[in-house]
Design a protein around this motif. Structure first.
Motif, mmCIF file in Angstrom:
data_model
loop_
_atom_site.group_PDB
_atom_site.id
_atom_site.type_symbol
_atom_site.label_atom_id
_atom_site.label_comp_id
_atom_site.label_asym_id
_atom_site.label_seq_id
_atom_site.Cartn_x
_atom_site.Cartn_y
_atom_site.Cartn_z
ATOM 1 N N ASN A 278 0.831 -1.200 0.000
ATOM 2 C CA ASN A 278 0.000 0.000 0.000
ATOM 3 C C ASN A 278 0.865 1.249 0.000
ATOM 4 O OD1 ASN A 278 -2.323 -1.507 0.018
ATOM 5 N ND2 ASN A 278 -2.659 -1.346 2.207
ATOM 6 N N THR A 279 1.875 1.249 0.870
ATOM 7 C CA THR A 279 2.772 2.395 0.951
ATOM 8 C C THR A 279 3.541 2.565 -0.358
ATOM 9 O OG1 THR A 279 3.021 1.881 3.300
ATOM 10 C CG2 THR A 279 4.530 3.491 2.378
ATOM 11 N N LEU A 280 3.982 1.456 -0.921
ATOM 12 C CA LEU A 280 4.693 1.482 -2.199
ATOM 13 C C LEU A 280 3.805 2.038 -3.305
ATOM 14 C CD1 LEU A 280 7.123 0.625 -3.993
ATOM 15 C CD2 LEU A 280 6.077 -1.659 -4.113
ATOM 16 N N ARG A 281 2.569 1.594 -3.344
ATOM 17 C CA ARG A 281 1.655 2.016 -4.414
ATOM 18 C C ARG A 281 1.334 3.508 -4.302
ATOM 19 N NH1 ARG A 281 -3.436 1.374 -7.254
ATOM 20 N NH2 ARG A 281 -3.254 -0.298 -8.802
ATOM 21 N N VAL A 282 1.175 3.997 -3.070
ATOM 22 C CA VAL A 282 0.938 5.427 -2.880
ATOM 23 C C VAL A 282 2.123 6.228 -3.416
ATOM 24 C CG1 VAL A 282 0.776 7.257 -1.156
ATOM 25 C CG2 VAL A 282 -0.654 5.240 -0.942
ATOM 26 N N ALA A 283 3.327 5.770 -3.109
ATOM 27 C CA ALA A 283 4.523 6.500 -3.511
ATOM 28 C C ALA A 283 4.669 6.573 -5.028
ATOM 29 C CB ALA A 283 5.755 5.853 -2.898
#
Length: 515
Positions: free
Chosen positions: A133-138
């Motif tokens: 999730n954090t990766l996709r947001v970035a």
């Protein structure tokens, strides 16, 4: 030779699942130096008569990456005998950050966050996972769309780079959360393959834990099988009374996959309530674009009615509003309702539970944590007793006191298993329970020097009283430490002595083996 510490007279349960035995344990530096009948001449001798001596417990599913820097003493963990935390679960990690990213992602990469953990000198060992999730947001943001070829390549590159950082042991997804719920099969398989190639575990909070549980397990297994990954199914459970019993099918699917050669296991916490974000109970379209977009939709009367109607349609099916209890939220209008259910809030305000849920979300910027009472004790026992299931907390709280009413799993998971399900109810043997807390989780993250009591292994050791070990934390009064753990060593450092913290902190970032 003289040893630094000799633990004498205790009953050793070594983490393998083998029968307990009486033996002494000697420690030199950060390693176990000898186990046997002794005597082992030492600078300090610790009498463990009447106690169990075991490897330090490994919590395979923790969210303490968001609390360890603020409270590295980790009293809630040491009080249970936990010496290692594996963080970055459910697709959430503090890295990589992005200017328009989500709260909590403060470090540009795993190296930066790992350095911060090391500088904090935690009392327990810490393993890191990169959260999807954090990766996709970035890389993409919170939009409901597939990645472009370039974006997918960028995410794979970040996974590969993160795997080279100290302490990184896995890649996780949280497929009920923004924006992970927007990811489809091709994206997941490509990213998980990159993680597998880099030697990382794939752990997943699956897409569904209610009426589509079996399909969610099949998706997780198919993803791992296509990607050639080791799979960890996080906190396996079935939510909602009409779905109780379906965990047995989930376990069957896991067993069948293992026969085919898929390396899949699961973990569980010993409670019949979960804890998550209230926004995760809303329809996918309602959270497209993230919490800011949700708040805009809630401000539009017609759209809000649609969101409420879709939430209301799930009541009695896979959501019981009587069991959805507010656990924590920022200061504001509904702060006084912490500890109250959606049904109670609705009744108090002259509305229903669906409208109450949206009122709370709108008033607190969408940032609302809940405890959700929706699981079956029989289901939990079925999962707990499966030989390929580890004990894990899904907790985040490391401090012994604080605001709100967090889930008691942070404070009591391991003690609860040993007290209630081993000693009192004999659901598990002591040897098997400790295996599920030590060597089994260590094997999942390919950490070969922890999880067993044996010469040359890291000196993570817990001494506990099997007659008094118990959890004291409850849903109404969660801020209470477990009892019964007498002494804890972390990397040979005496961290708990006679039930009291010593003030020493010996934790490290984990090191995984290459194979």
């Amino acid at each position: 030779m003289d040893y630094d510490f000799a633990i004498t007279g205790g009953t050793v349960v070594d983490g393998t699942g083998s029968p307990r035995r009486t033996a002494d344990v000697a420690i030199v530096g950060d390693r176990i130096a000898a186990i046997g009948p002794g005597p082992f001449p030492a600078t300090e001798t610790i009498d463990a008569t009447g106690c169990i001596v075991a490897p330090g417990f490994i919590d395979l599913h923790s969210h303490a990456d968001f609390t360890v820097l603020g409270h590295p003493c980790a009293e809630t963990q040491l009080a249970q005998g936990v010496t290692t935390l594996v963080t970055g679960n459910c697709g959430l990690s503090p890295f990589p950050s992005h200017d328009s990213g989500q709260a909590g992602a403060q470090w540009p990469d795993a190296y930066g966050f790992g350095d911060a953990v090391t500088a904090a000198r935690p009392a327990v060992n810490v393993g890191l996972q990169l959260g999807h999730n954090t990766l996709r947001v970035a890389v993409i943001g919170n939009e409901d769309r597939p990645p472009t070829t370039a974006e997918l390549g960028q995410m794979c590159a970040i996974i590969t780079e993160s795997a080279t950082a100290p302490g990184v042991v896995g890649f996780s997804t949280g497929l009920i959360y923004i924006p992970g719920l927007f990811a489809q099969s091709d994206e997941l398989c490509t990213l998980v393959a990159a993680a597998a190639t880099a030697g990382l575990l794939y752990s997943t909070h699956m897409r569904n834990e209610t009426s589509e549980l079996a399909a969610a397990v099949e998706e997780a297994i198919e993803t791992a099988e296509r990607a050639g990954a080791r799979l960890q199914i996080s906190h396996l459970k079935a939510m909602g009374p009409e779905n109780w019993g379906t965990v047995n099918r989930a376990l069957e699917l896991m067993d069948q996959a293992r026969i085919r050669g898929v390396d899949v296991t699961a973990d569980v916490y010993p409670y019949t309530a979960s804890s998550t974000d209230l926004s995760s109970r809303l329809a996918r379209w309602a959270v497209d674009g993230g919490l800011s977009a949700l708040l805009e939709r809630l401000a539009d009367p017609e759209t809000r009615i649609r969101i409420a109607d879709e939430l209301r349609s799930r009541f009695g099916r896979d959501i019981d509003p009587d069991g959805v209890v507010i656990a924590a939220l920022p200061s504001g209008e509904f702060h006084r309702y912490i500890g109250h259910s959606l049904s109670e809030i609705g009744a108090d305000r002259g509305t229903d539970a669906a409208d109450a849920a949206l009122d709370v979300l709108a008033a607190h910027q969408g940032s609302v944590s809940i405890v959700n009472h929706a699981m079956s004790e029989d289901d939990m026992r079925s999962v707990l007793t499966h030989p390929q299931v580890s004990v894990a907390s899904d907790g985040a709280m490391l401090a012994p006191a604080g605001p709100g009413r967090p889930h008691p799993r942070s404070f009591g998971t391991f003690a609860r298993v040993l007290g209630r399900y081993v000693r009192d109810e004999r659901t598990l043997t002591l040897e098997d329970a400790i295996r599920k807390m030590t060597s089994l989780p260590a094997s999942r993250i390919r950490v070969t020097d922890r999880g067993l009591l044996a010469p040359s292994m890291a000196a993570d050791v817990v001494i506990l009283d099997p007659n008094t070990i118990e959890d004291t934390s409850t849903f109404d009064a969660p801020w209470q430490l477990a009892r019964g753990v007498r002494d804890v060593f972390v990397n040979g450092i005496p961290t708990v002595s006679g039930g009291d913290l010593t003030g020493h902190r010996g934790g490290r970032l984990l090191e995984r083996s290459a194979a």
